[in-house]
Design an enzyme around this catalytic site. Structure first.
Site, PDB file in Angstrom:
ATOM      1  N   HIS A  17      89.643 155.178  16.391  1.00 46.65           N
ATOM      2  CA  HIS A  17      88.392 156.241  16.080  1.00 46.65           C
ATOM      3  C   HIS A  17      88.600 157.471  15.536  1.00 46.65           C
ATOM      4  O   HIS A  17      88.907 158.326  16.335  1.00 46.65           O
ATOM      5  CB  HIS A  17      87.684 156.138  17.526  1.00 46.65           C
ATOM      6  CG  HIS A  17      86.256 156.661  17.417  1.00 46.65           C
ATOM      7  ND1 HIS A  17      85.257 155.867  17.796  1.00 46.65           N
ATOM      8  CD2 HIS A  17      85.829 157.750  16.783  1.00 46.65           C
ATOM      9  CE1 HIS A  17      83.962 156.748  17.784  1.00 46.65           C
ATOM     10  NE2 HIS A  17      84.424 157.651  17.164  1.00 46.65           N
ATOM     11  N   HIS A  19      87.078 160.712  12.863  1.00 38.78           N
ATOM     12  CA  HIS A  19      86.137 161.230  11.715  1.00 38.78           C
ATOM     13  C   HIS A  19      86.965 162.142  10.842  1.00 38.78           C
ATOM     14  O   HIS A  19      87.983 162.953  11.352  1.00 38.78           O
ATOM     15  CB  HIS A  19      85.379 162.191  12.375  1.00 38.78           C
ATOM     16  CG  HIS A  19      84.346 161.329  13.450  1.00 38.78           C
ATOM     17  ND1 HIS A  19      83.062 160.848  13.013  1.00 38.78           N
ATOM     18  CD2 HIS A  19      84.726 161.399  14.736  1.00 38.78           C
ATOM     19  CE1 HIS A  19      82.546 160.366  14.124  1.00 38.78           C
ATOM     20  NE2 HIS A  19      83.460 160.398  15.144  1.00 38.78           N
ATOM     21  N   ASN A  45      79.734 158.267   9.833  1.00 40.92           N
ATOM     22  CA  ASN A  45      78.875 158.924   9.863  1.00 40.92           C
ATOM     23  C   ASN A  45      78.839 160.436   8.909  1.00 40.92           C
ATOM     24  O   ASN A  45      78.762 161.494   9.399  1.00 40.92           O
ATOM     25  CB  ASN A  45      78.703 159.552  11.109  1.00 40.92           C
ATOM     26  CG  ASN A  45      79.709 160.327  11.775  1.00 40.92           C
ATOM     27  OD1 ASN A  45      80.830 160.188  11.429  1.00 40.92           O
ATOM     28  ND2 ASN A  45      79.501 161.253  12.878  1.00 40.92           N
ATOM     29  N   LYS A 104      79.727 150.200  12.951  1.00 45.32           N
ATOM     30  CA  LYS A 104      79.428 151.087  14.231  1.00 45.32           C
ATOM     31  C   LYS A 104      77.941 151.369  14.471  1.00 45.32           C
ATOM     32  O   LYS A 104      77.206 151.535  13.380  1.00 45.32           O
ATOM     33  CB  LYS A 104      79.828 152.697  13.595  1.00 45.32           C
ATOM     34  CG  LYS A 104      79.816 153.719  14.603  1.00 45.32           C
ATOM     35  CD  LYS A 104      80.793 153.436  15.829  1.00 45.32           C
ATOM     36  CE  LYS A 104      80.236 154.524  16.698  1.00 45.32           C
ATOM     37  NZ  LYS A 104      81.007 155.962  16.589  1.00 45.32           N
ATOM     38  N   HIS A 141      78.489 153.559  19.950  1.00 44.59           N
ATOM     39  CA  HIS A 141      78.308 154.960  20.625  1.00 44.59           C
ATOM     40  C   HIS A 141      77.398 154.599  21.656  1.00 44.59           C
ATOM     41  O   HIS A 141      76.390 154.517  21.415  1.00 44.59           O
ATOM     42  CB  HIS A 141      77.895 155.778  19.636  1.00 44.59           C
ATOM     43  CG  HIS A 141      77.711 157.381  20.063  1.00 44.59           C
ATOM     44  ND1 HIS A 141      78.472 158.392  19.919  1.00 44.59           N
ATOM     45  CD2 HIS A 141      76.832 157.545  21.166  1.00 44.59           C
ATOM     46  CE1 HIS A 141      77.998 159.494  20.637  1.00 44.59           C
ATOM     47  NE2 HIS A 141      77.167 158.857  21.601  1.00 44.59           N
ATOM     48  N   HIS A 179      84.945 155.737  22.873  1.00 45.79           N
ATOM     49  CA  HIS A 179      85.199 156.811  23.573  1.00 45.79           C
ATOM     50  C   HIS A 179      84.269 156.934  24.911  1.00 45.79           C
ATOM     51  O   HIS A 179      83.345 157.644  25.148  1.00 45.79           O
ATOM     52  CB  HIS A 179      84.509 158.102  22.758  1.00 45.79           C
ATOM     53  CG  HIS A 179      83.388 157.963  21.943  1.00 45.79           C
ATOM     54  ND1 HIS A 179      82.185 157.686  22.699  1.00 45.79           N
ATOM     55  CD2 HIS A 179      83.017 158.149  20.621  1.00 45.79           C
ATOM     56  CE1 HIS A 179      81.213 157.894  21.582  1.00 45.79           C
ATOM     57  NE2 HIS A 179      81.636 157.939  20.585  1.00 45.79           N
ATOM     58  N   LEU A 228      80.549 164.792  21.995  1.00 48.18           N
ATOM     59  CA  LEU A 228      79.502 163.588  22.679  1.00 48.18           C
ATOM     60  C   LEU A 228      80.305 162.354  22.692  1.00 48.18           C
ATOM     61  O   LEU A 228      80.993 162.211  21.628  1.00 48.18           O
ATOM     62  CB  LEU A 228      78.340 163.663  21.792  1.00 48.18           C
ATOM     63  CG  LEU A 228      77.367 164.815  22.145  1.00 48.18           C
ATOM     64  CD1 LEU A 228      76.390 164.917  21.024  1.00 48.18           C
ATOM     65  CD2 LEU A 228      76.761 164.960  23.290  1.00 48.18           C
ATOM     66  N   ASP A 256      88.541 160.174  18.557  1.00 48.02           N
ATOM     67  CA  ASP A 256      87.224 160.520  18.081  1.00 48.02           C
ATOM     68  C   ASP A 256      87.374 161.992  17.653  1.00 48.02           C
ATOM     69  O   ASP A 256      86.514 162.926  17.912  1.00 48.02           O
ATOM     70  CB  ASP A 256      86.350 160.620  19.391  1.00 48.02           C
ATOM     71  CG  ASP A 256      84.953 160.802  19.040  1.00 48.02           C
ATOM     72  OD1 ASP A 256      84.551 160.768  17.813  1.00 48.02           O
ATOM     73  OD2 ASP A 256      84.133 161.180  19.795  1.00 48.02           O
ATOM     74  N   HIS A 260      84.747 170.080  13.159  1.00 44.74           N
ATOM     75  CA  HIS A 260      83.715 170.899  12.521  1.00 44.74           C
ATOM     76  C   HIS A 260      84.337 172.214  12.307  1.00 44.74           C
ATOM     77  O   HIS A 260      85.124 172.691  13.160  1.00 44.74           O
ATOM     78  CB  HIS A 260      82.725 171.032  13.602  1.00 44.74           C
ATOM     79  CG  HIS A 260      81.888 170.010  13.905  1.00 44.74           C
ATOM     80  ND1 HIS A 260      80.907 169.490  13.118  1.00 44.74           N
ATOM     81  CD2 HIS A 260      81.859 168.930  14.620  1.00 44.74           C
ATOM     82  CE1 HIS A 260      80.346 168.241  13.401  1.00 44.74           C
ATOM     83  NE2 HIS A 260      81.098 167.865  14.533  1.00 44.74           N
TER      84      HIS A 260
END
Ligand code: DOR
Ligand code: ZN
Length: 352
Positions: A17, A19, A45, A104, A141, A179, A228, A256, A260
């Site tokens: 998992h 990003h 996403n 997802k 999620h 997660h 989250l 996860d 950012h």
């Protein structure tokens, strides 16, 4: 293996998992990932989200270009599609044929870039049925997003109102509860009756194994510990650690890691996500060592994920050593910087 080894050899792990975003920042994130992991499930996403096979293929080729720029030849991105109210059964079959690893499910509004997420699973029935029929995993999620549900209860309510009804309706659908953050989720997955089939599993992040919700408020607001689903009480952390280190093949590694830029985290309305990839394996080793279960790390990190996805286990080996690594205060992220999880601290274990 002794109870306190200073070196451990593992089959190379995968991240189930992850990003990695897009554009400028992707290269920096991929470099940290490919140093440790052989494969990763790439979250869809983006803005706009990766909702079709064509979009996923285009994203995959941007990833491959960046890997080339980095000189990485041994990393495989496993692509996923973002489920929407309009995903058709045809797109699911097309995805299967194209080698897409999973779909997802983001409940609309649950987290970063989830506005296009599913408003009600009843809109997706045909797509979900097709997933069950072709053996396409659904990654969830697991939070409800209604304003009247307390943020700390979102996951438990999701189990009762979404996940359990879904599993009743489609008992052969392969689901990864992503997660997980609560005792309820850990026990739900552990105790699920599947008739011996591989139909349910869960990923667990390093931050949920190492921290409880106090870490968000330690001496002041700590935006880099905000993700989250949000960190929960200590009793939940303990239950997750027990699940991860139990040797139960339903639990496997998924960081996860969700980058950012520093400015987007340290803001009046900061983004959710912890950047754990920098020394993710060190963080997991620390968690497993804390309960004397380093001998259970390889199954969690390297075996149970590929087994669930029906992919071969990796053959390469890696070594983790008890060699303290200082985590920098900031790392480059495209034109900006990012604050990694545990910035300014040391992690006892690192990749040799
Ligand atoms: O904290 C999170 N960040 N949780 C998610 O589910 C999404 C992720 C992101 O994409 O930033
Ligand atoms: Zn995520």
């Amino acid at each position: 293996m002794s109870n306190s080894p200073t070196k451990i050899e593992l089959t190379q792990p995968d991240d189930w998992h992850l990003h990695i975003r897009d554009g400028e920042v992707m290269k920096d994130v991929l470099a940290d990932t490919a140093r440790q992991f052989a494969r990763a499930i790439i979250m869809p996403n983006l803005k706009p989200p990766v909702t079709t096979v064509d979009l996923a293929k285009a994203y995959q080729s941007r990833i491959e270009s960046n890997l080339k720029l980095l000189g990485v030849t041994e990393f495989t991105p496993l692509m996923t599609l973002y489920l929407t109210d309009n995903t058709s059964a045809d797109e699911v079959r097309k995805a299967k044929d194209a080698g897409i690893a999973a779909f997802k499910l983001y409940p609309a509004g649950a987290t970063t870039n989830s506005d296009a997420g599913v408003s009600d699973l009843k809109h997706c029935h045909a797509a979900l049925e097709a997933m069950q029929a072709v053996g396409m995993p659904l990654l969830v999620h697991g939070e409800v997003t209604h304003a009247d549900i307390d943020i700390f209860d979102r996951e438990a309510v999701f189990i009762d109102t979404v996940l359990e009804p879904l599993r009743k309706k489609l008992p052969e659908l392969k689901i990864v509860f992503e997660h997980i953050t609560t005792k309820q989720a850990a026990h739900y997955v552990r105790d699920a009756v599947t008739g011996g089939k591989n139909t349910i599993a869960a990923t667990i992040t390093p931050q949920h194994l190492l921290m409880n919700r106090n870490a968000i408020f330690a001496g002041g607001i700590r935006p880099h510990n905000y993700c989250l689903p949000v960190l929960k009480r200590e009793e939940h952390r303990v239950a997750l650690l027990e699940a991860a280190t139990s040797g139960n093949s339903r639990f496997f590694l998924g960081t996860d890691s969700a980058p950012h830029a520093k400015g987007a985290k340290e803001a009046a309305c900061g983004c959710a996500g912890c950047y754990s990839t920098f020394n993710a394996l060190g963080l997991y080793a620390e968690a497993f060592e804390s309960v004397g279960k380093l001998d259970k790390l390889e199954g969690f990190a390297s075996f149970f994920g590929p087994d669930f996805y029906s992919l071969p286990r990796n053959s390469k080996k890696i070594t983790l050593a008890k060699q303290a690594q200082s985590i920098p205060m900031e790392l480059p992220l495209g034109d900006a910087t990012i604050v990694p999880l545990r910035a300014g601290e040391t992690i006892a274990w690192s990749l040799v």
